[in-house]
Design an enzyme around this catalytic site. Structure first.
Site, PDB file in Angstrom:
ATOM      1  N   ALA A   1      69.307   0.891  41.684  1.00 20.31           N
ATOM      2  CA  ALA A   1      70.017   1.284  40.465  1.00 20.31           C
ATOM      3  C   ALA A   1      69.696   2.746  40.169  1.00 20.31           C
ATOM      4  O   ALA A   1      69.273   3.122  39.067  1.00 20.31           O
ATOM      5  CB  ALA A   1      69.639   0.381  39.290  1.00 20.31           C
ATOM      6  N   LEU A   2      69.894   3.577  41.184  1.00 16.76           N
ATOM      7  CA  LEU A   2      69.436   4.962  41.137  1.00 16.76           C
ATOM      8  C   LEU A   2      70.177   5.792  40.094  1.00 16.76           C
ATOM      9  O   LEU A   2      71.351   5.571  39.818  1.00 16.76           O
ATOM     10  CB  LEU A   2      69.591   5.610  42.513  1.00 16.76           C
ATOM     11  CG  LEU A   2      68.851   4.920  43.674  1.00 16.76           C
ATOM     12  CD1 LEU A   2      69.009   5.724  44.948  1.00 16.76           C
ATOM     13  CD2 LEU A   2      67.381   4.708  43.349  1.00 16.76           C
ATOM     14  N   HIS A   3      69.455   6.759  39.533  1.00 17.24           N
ATOM     15  CA  HIS A   3      70.005   7.680  38.545  1.00 17.24           C
ATOM     16  C   HIS A   3      69.389   9.057  38.785  1.00 17.24           C
ATOM     17  O   HIS A   3      68.634   9.249  39.758  1.00 17.24           O
ATOM     18  CB  HIS A   3      69.743   7.183  37.123  1.00 17.24           C
ATOM     19  CG  HIS A   3      68.310   6.796  36.875  1.00 17.24           C
ATOM     20  ND1 HIS A   3      67.289   7.723  36.821  1.00 17.24           N
ATOM     21  CD2 HIS A   3      67.735   5.591  36.671  1.00 17.24           C
ATOM     22  CE1 HIS A   3      66.141   7.105  36.583  1.00 17.24           C
ATOM     23  NE2 HIS A   3      66.375   5.811  36.493  1.00 17.24           N
TER      24      HIS A   3
ATOM     25  N   HIS B   1      65.630   9.336  39.567  1.00 17.92           N
ATOM     26  CA  HIS B   1      65.262   9.087  40.963  1.00 17.92           C
ATOM     27  C   HIS B   1      65.608  10.286  41.833  1.00 17.92           C
ATOM     28  O   HIS B   1      64.832  10.679  42.713  1.00 17.92           O
ATOM     29  CB  HIS B   1      65.997   7.849  41.503  1.00 17.92           C
ATOM     30  CG  HIS B   1      65.633   6.567  40.838  1.00 17.92           C
ATOM     31  ND1 HIS B   1      66.504   5.895  40.009  1.00 17.92           N
ATOM     32  CD2 HIS B   1      64.502   5.828  40.875  1.00 17.92           C
ATOM     33  CE1 HIS B   1      65.928   4.787  39.578  1.00 17.92           C
ATOM     34  NE2 HIS B   1      64.708   4.728  40.080  1.00 17.92           N
TER      35      HIS B   1
ATOM     36  N   GLN C   1      56.103  -7.956  40.490  1.00 19.07           N
ATOM     37  CA  GLN C   1      55.717  -7.151  39.334  1.00 19.07           C
ATOM     38  C   GLN C   1      56.476  -7.526  38.068  1.00 19.07           C
ATOM     39  O   GLN C   1      56.284  -6.910  37.025  1.00 19.07           O
ATOM     40  CB  GLN C   1      55.895  -5.665  39.627  1.00 19.07           C
ATOM     41  CG  GLN C   1      57.327  -5.177  39.735  1.00 19.07           C
ATOM     42  CD  GLN C   1      57.400  -3.748  40.236  1.00 19.07           C
ATOM     43  OE1 GLN C   1      57.060  -3.457  41.376  1.00 19.07           O
ATOM     44  NE2 GLN C   1      57.835  -2.844  39.372  1.00 19.07           N
TER      45      GLN C   1
ATOM     46  N   GLN D   1      51.435   3.526  35.348  1.00 21.89           N
ATOM     47  CA  GLN D   1      51.630   3.093  36.723  1.00 21.89           C
ATOM     48  C   GLN D   1      51.180   4.184  37.701  1.00 21.89           C
ATOM     49  O   GLN D   1      50.540   3.895  38.716  1.00 21.89           O
ATOM     50  CB  GLN D   1      53.098   2.763  36.963  1.00 21.89           C
ATOM     51  CG  GLN D   1      53.466   2.502  38.409  1.00 21.89           C
ATOM     52  CD  GLN D   1      54.943   2.198  38.579  1.00 21.89           C
ATOM     53  OE1 GLN D   1      55.364   1.077  38.296  1.00 21.89           O
ATOM     54  NE2 GLN D   1      55.729   3.166  39.009  1.00 21.89           N
TER      55      GLN D   1
ATOM     56  N   SER E   1      66.253   5.653  32.923  1.00 22.23           N
ATOM     57  CA  SER E   1      65.747   4.401  33.465  1.00 22.23           C
ATOM     58  C   SER E   1      66.921   3.556  33.925  1.00 22.23           C
ATOM     59  O   SER E   1      68.006   3.603  33.313  1.00 22.23           O
ATOM     60  CB  SER E   1      64.953   3.631  32.395  1.00 22.23           C
ATOM     61  OG  SER E   1      64.643   2.316  32.832  1.00 22.23           O
ATOM     62  N   SER E   2      66.715   2.777  34.976  1.00 18.62           N
ATOM     63  CA  SER E   2      67.763   1.864  35.432  1.00 18.62           C
ATOM     64  C   SER E   2      68.130   0.876  34.339  1.00 18.62           C
ATOM     65  O   SER E   2      69.272   0.421  34.244  1.00 18.62           O
ATOM     66  CB  SER E   2      67.294   1.121  36.686  1.00 18.62           C
ATOM     67  OG  SER E   2      66.982   2.041  37.715  1.00 18.62           O
TER      68      SER E   2
END
Length: 282
Positions: free
Chosen positions: A32-34, A37, A61, A155, A187-188
């Site tokens: 779900a790239l944006h 990314h 996760q 993270q 964010s995706s």
């Protein structure tokens, strides 16, 4: 564009690249790239000869099965988007079985308390899942450098700790947060928001900016109380947590010290979508 779905094929390809003395950079994603990314891919392209982008929605996760099921997936669109950056990018799209086999469980790590606060406090087992998949990818790709966005700053610190604990040779590179025009961290998950709520969610960043301006003169407790009040008055956004923590240890602030760097961390629900963000305060 080279696309591989097995570890064997990918390793064979990378072996040939390394025979040309090419350095390898890895950008792990869940698809779900944006543009966030793509900023990581562009950073990798400046520092590495061969870029591997993994696209893998990691089940270990997710602490909620519903969240995993709703996570956006569009591999064809992701590949087309990567081609606009560099058609020579290597894409790794393994199946769950290829990565985990019959052993779909997370390793249990000791992250020296980095996982006990904020996201770790609210998402049971999340960081063990993150550590497991990142370790597996680092061992499969064996990159010289791996690139992660600072939106997931906790993270990022945990992955650095995992690399230290496992004595891996990959250098972990943190990259700045990319934001939408109204400030919302890319964010995706943003794709799941209605247009009105997506615009309203810019309130998260404006609140972080206000907290930063207050940090020089007000106590951490007063700032936290103020943030809580601001979200209590917002009908579309529900605050899960707001924390001011020391940047290296992620320990909540006790007393402000001049020689330490602090960062504000926030998690908010917008409709049924969970959004996180952070901002360095000093």
């Amino acid at each position: 564009m080279p696309v591989f779905d097995t570890k064997k094929e990918l390793k064979s390809f990378l072996q040939k690249e390394r025979s040309k003395n090419h350095t390898v950079g890895l950008v792990p994603t869940m698809g779900a790239l944006h543009n966030g990314h793509l900023s990581l891919v562009k950073a990798a392209s400046k520092q590495s000869d061969t870029i591997v982008v993994s696209i893998f929605v990691n089940p270990t996760q997710f602490d909620k099965k519903d969240d995993l099921a709703k996570y956006p997936r569009n591999l064809a669109q992701d590949i087309q988007l990567l081609k606009t950056v560099n058609p020579e990018i290597v894409v790794f799209t393994p199946s769950v079985e290829e990565i985990y086999g019959d052993n779909l469980i997370s390793e249990s790590y000791g992250f020296d308390g980095l996982d006990a606060v904020m996201e770790g406090k609210f998402r049971s087992g999340h960081f063990d899942g993150v550590g497991t998949i990142v370790e597996l990818f680092l061992k499969t790709v064996a990159p010289d450098k791996a690139y992660f966005g600072e939106k997931d700053f906790q993270q990022l610190q945990i992955i650095r700790k995992m690399v230290e604990l496992k004595q891996l040779s990959t250098q972990i590179i943190g990259c700045p947060i990319e934001r939408e025009p109204h400030g919302l961290a890319m964010s995706s998950r943003n794709e799941r928001l209605s247009k009105a709520t997506r615009m309203e969610a810019g309130f998260i960043y404006s609140t972080l900016q206000a907290a930063k301006s207050k940090f020089g003169t007000e106590s951490a407790k007063d700032i936290k109380d103020w943030v809580t009040v601001q979200f209590a008055q917002n009908e579309l956004l529900e605050l899960e947590y707001f924390e001011i923590s020391e940047e290296t240890t992620l320990a909540p602030i006790q007393e402000k010290q001049a020689n330490k760097k602090y960062r504000a961390f926030i998690a908010v629900y917008a409709e049924d979508v969970r959004l996180i963000d952070n901002l360095r305060l000093n």
